[in-house]
Design an enzyme around this catalytic site. Sequence first.
Site, PDB file in Angstrom:
ATOM      1  N   ARG A 119      88.813  -8.561  81.029  1.00 32.16           N
ATOM      2  CA  ARG A 119      89.901  -9.164  80.242  1.00 32.16           C
ATOM      3  C   ARG A 119      90.064 -10.656  80.536  1.00 32.16           C
ATOM      4  O   ARG A 119      90.676 -11.388  79.789  1.00 32.16           O
ATOM      5  CB  ARG A 119      91.224  -8.446  80.554  1.00 32.16           C
ATOM      6  CG  ARG A 119      91.264  -7.038  80.018  1.00 32.16           C
ATOM      7  CD  ARG A 119      92.342  -6.232  80.727  1.00 32.16           C
ATOM      8  NE  ARG A 119      91.940  -4.826  80.796  1.00 32.16           N
ATOM      9  CZ  ARG A 119      92.677  -3.830  80.373  1.00 32.16           C
ATOM     10  NH1 ARG A 119      93.863  -4.049  79.869  1.00 32.16           N
ATOM     11  NH2 ARG A 119      92.241  -2.594  80.458  1.00 32.16           N
ATOM     12  N   GLU A 142      74.766 -10.587  87.700  1.00 32.23           N
ATOM     13  CA  GLU A 142      74.421 -11.764  86.888  1.00 32.23           C
ATOM     14  C   GLU A 142      75.735 -12.207  86.259  1.00 32.23           C
ATOM     15  O   GLU A 142      76.107 -11.757  85.178  1.00 32.23           O
ATOM     16  CB  GLU A 142      73.399 -11.381  85.815  1.00 32.23           C
ATOM     17  CG  GLU A 142      72.069 -10.893  86.388  1.00 32.23           C
ATOM     18  CD  GLU A 142      71.721  -9.473  85.955  1.00 32.23           C
ATOM     19  OE1 GLU A 142      72.283  -9.002  84.956  1.00 32.23           O
ATOM     20  OE2 GLU A 142      70.903  -8.836  86.627  1.00 32.23           O
TER      21      GLU A 142
END
Lengths: 212, 450
Positions: A119, A142
């Site tokens: 979020r 990553e």
Amino acid sequence: MILNEAQILERLVDSDPQRRIVITPLLKPEEQFGPTSVDLRLGTDFQVMRRTNLTHFDLMKDPEALERDMKQHMQCVKVKPTEPFVLHPGEFALASTLEYVKVPLDLSARLEGRSTWGRLGLQIHATAGFVDPGFRGALTFELSNVSNIPLPLYPGVRISQICFFQGVQTNLPYHKKRYSKYSGKSSTASSAFFRDPEYSRIRAAKEQLSYQ
Amino acid sequence: MQKTLLKFLVFELIERIARFRLLTQVAGDELQLQSPNLYEGLLKESAELETLILEQRSSLNYLLNSTSNGSGMASNPRTARQDSIPSLLQEVYSRLCSPSRVLTHLNNLQVEPETKLFLNDALLSHGKSFGELSVFLIAEGDNQAFNGLSTNLSAPNILIQQLPILQKSNPLGWLSLCETTINNLMSSTGALEALKQEVIRGRAKKAISSAQHSDEALLEDLFRHAIQLRILGPAYYFEVVAQTLLTGSIAALKQIESALFFGLNHQNFIHKSLLILHEACERSKNADLDAVPIWQEDTLAIIYRAAEKLIPSKWAFSEKQWERSIQLSERLNQGILVSSSARHGLNEVQEKLIQLDFKNGILNSQASSSTLDIYEPLSMMTEYPHSPREIVNAGWLHKVERAPIWLYSLLNEEPDNGFKRLGDLLSEQDSLLLKSIEVSEVHRVLLGTV
């Protein structure tokens, strides 16, 4: 079949070391366990690409030279436990889990982000969330920030979750697989794409064609 | 030299040679930028040192695999030549020391941040303030590097700790880092003077009636070792034996080792690896060179009591910590992080799951427990962080147990690639120990117990 919390716990304490899942350290299992997953934390070491003098990686160079190029252009950043690593909007960085993880041969796993961080615009992997049976070591993140505000990331914060899938025992455990590149690493590992055998084949073919 | 000791010495030396190559490669880019010829020269030096060892393969194999345990192997003409091996190894070590100096001047080779965490645990975590602890990298064997500093730089609140560059990323080589602080502690508290007086006045008076200056120096030395052993645990014993063997002072080994082993027993640090090494040292002793009277057990007891007085139990490495280190060393053998462990055994959690009637992830429908009761066994899995000293002690045990296998492999299985392979193994071991120390610190921060 995805394992539920009790099945994961049973596997964590399995008497047979071959069947045992290892996740260490488990700082607060009550906080970390979800219905079908275990939250994992961010480690302390990061790698970012230094681009100021890099145009591209020449994949046709020999693997040793490519490895040197990679090392030269990856900057390792280690942060103290009380200091943040600030990931700016649009930036990409490699990091790893604080935890050491071992996946038994009859299970595979997936690393996913936590919605709390999703979020805020943090993605924890670009495309490589699958964990092979037999994997052992720290898992690589990553990281990318797709929001428009910088995100301060503190070591030890739960940014991801791992879930496990029951399968049939593999004959090709990750750490024994030919060409496995990231097994047993205890910290962040950068891409070892130059060890993929395709490049040597393409190089050889290219060389051959140039003679014709 | 006794076989076990020789094995220990050979491994310590080849480990340093492998580390020299590793560090040269780590700093390869910087070296090549400065001087490609220097880089080539360092790699050549490393290759020559490796060759010097590999040339002795057959002699080393003969010595290491022979059934004789004594030092009297020279009666056989073949072994007469081989008896010169320890001095040859020390020559190789001396040769290694000087090129390591070059590495101390490179920007890419810096003290690891985990070094401070180790020092904080060993010296500061018990509320004692010593001033600033600064760590500087020095060449291998160059312990005098910071001697003779002006008074402004050798004030009691400036503590310069010296770390041989080859041990930069190896937490097992950090044990000597506490020495400057311990020296300072010994003199600033007057503990050394008090000990000297006690030894002279006390029960051992008779034993040192003919005490020479050298005896006093040895007393000081043994007191320093006793304090460090008390703070750092059995890992310190391994470190001292290794360093003494490398620098070739067998006479010093004979005096110091038995005193340190006395200290191990005094503190109840027991393990078969300690015993094996001690027995090897004992067997290599010459009857007429056995401990001089001053180092009789009653004197050693006085020294260790003085160390106990100076280092309270809260600060000392405890028997419990040693037990934890022994357990952790087994996890290191499996390549697993050793930053923390749970207080409950796996079987206790299994029993709890059975008691709650969970099977294959499902709660028995007849069970009286609720699905939320799963929180109870989950909380039993909570792990607690280990101290850097526990991790380092576990690391030494792991190394002592793996070294014979690694040595055999280097000398027999893959001599051409052996040093590179050993370098990879050492690198993995270093990463695991460094990461364990680092993760345990993050763990402490999150628990609020830093």
